[in-house]
Design an enzyme around this catalytic site. Structure first.
Site: not given
Ligand code: KIV
Length: 275
Positions: A44-45, A83, A113, A115, A182
């Site tokens: 999602d970057s 993501d 993925k 978080e 991260e």
């Protein structure tokens, strides 16, 4: 050979390092795939590097599906991880399963993925029970940037380090096949890597992790808004692009492009009849 979650498992067992890169489009994914990367993360970057947002919070399911499907078409052998965007899984277990399903069905990913640690374990369990592999993400989790108060290294106090280790064990227990770490101190990432049976994929977490991931625009020197300490620039593609763009502008202006070899021909007698 197609990389799968079993490739990840085997690599950890054999002590072989895993490689992951982000990509957001077909052509880039194809190049990475041909280079032999194990996994491509449609991060999602993309909110930062593709869409120009200052954080990842505005990224939508539609953005992830659109870019995920493009990457999946370009990646023959790499495991494609997509993501889950902000608020696509935090809201409920039901939302998490439905949205993970969309990323597989419409985005054609091989895994998703998300978080978070203990707090998202019910979501991880339910998604895995639906037959969808999940990669977890701990440490600096950019969707919580407002809670962190900025881009800060995580896990530096005893309590925070203990929590990180517990979260890593919890996401493994919930069924995650790998965990991204991260912005975590190297020694803590080394400890997590030793304590869990699933591969750790580091970004700003030192070289003791089972694998590494980088955002490709960072690695190629194409993104200058913000460069974290952990980034290594393997090329200066941004400068090469700028030079090519300005040469094009100059040659169009002075008439040297397009040249003879770029033209299509037509018989002169056809043209004469038009006058
Ligand atoms: O969105 C992303 O690119 C990521 C990586 C930085 C791990 O989550």
């Amino acid at each position: 050979m197609k990389n799968t979650v079993l490739t990840f498992k085997e690599a950890k067992k054999k002590g072989e390092k895993l490689t992951m890169l982000t990509a957001y489009d077909y052509s880039t994914a194809k190049l990475m795939d041909e280079a032999g990367v194990n996994s491509i993360l449609v991060g999602d970057s993309l909110g930062n590097v593709m869409l120009g947002y200052e954080d990842t919070l505005s990224v939508t399911m539609e953005d992830m599906i659109h870019h995920g499907a493009a990457v999946s078409r370009g990646a023959k052998n790499a495991l494609v991880v997509i993501d889950m965007p902000f608020m696509s899984y935090q809201t409920s277990v039901y939302d998490a399963v439905v949205n993970a399903g969309r990323l597989m069905k419409e985005g054609r990913g091989n895994a998703v993925k998300l978080e978070g640690g203990k707090e998202v374990c019910p979501q991880i369990k339910a998604i895995v029970n639906a037959g969808i592999p999940v990669c977890a993400h701990l440490g600096l989790t950019p969707q919580s940037i407002n809670a962190f108060g900025g881009h800060k290294v995580q896990g530096k106090t005893e309590a925070a380090a203990k929590k990180l280790i517990e979260d890593a064990k919890a996401v493994e227990e919930a069924g995650a096949f790998a965990v991204v770490l991260e912005c975590v101190p190297k020694k803590l990432a080394d400890l997590v890597t030793k304590e869990v049976g699933i591969p750790t994929i580091g970004i700003g977490a030192g070289n003791g992790c089972d694998g590494q991931v980088l955002v490709y625009q960072d690695l190629l020197g194409m993104f200058s808004d913000f460069t974290p300490k952990f980034v290594k620039k393997y090329a200066n593609v941004g400068e090469v692009m700028k030079e090519a763009f300005s040469n094009y502008i100059k040659e169009v202006a002075d008439g040297s492009f397009p040249a003879k070899e770029h033209e299509y021909k037509i018989d002169d007698d056809v043209i004469e009849k038009l006058y």
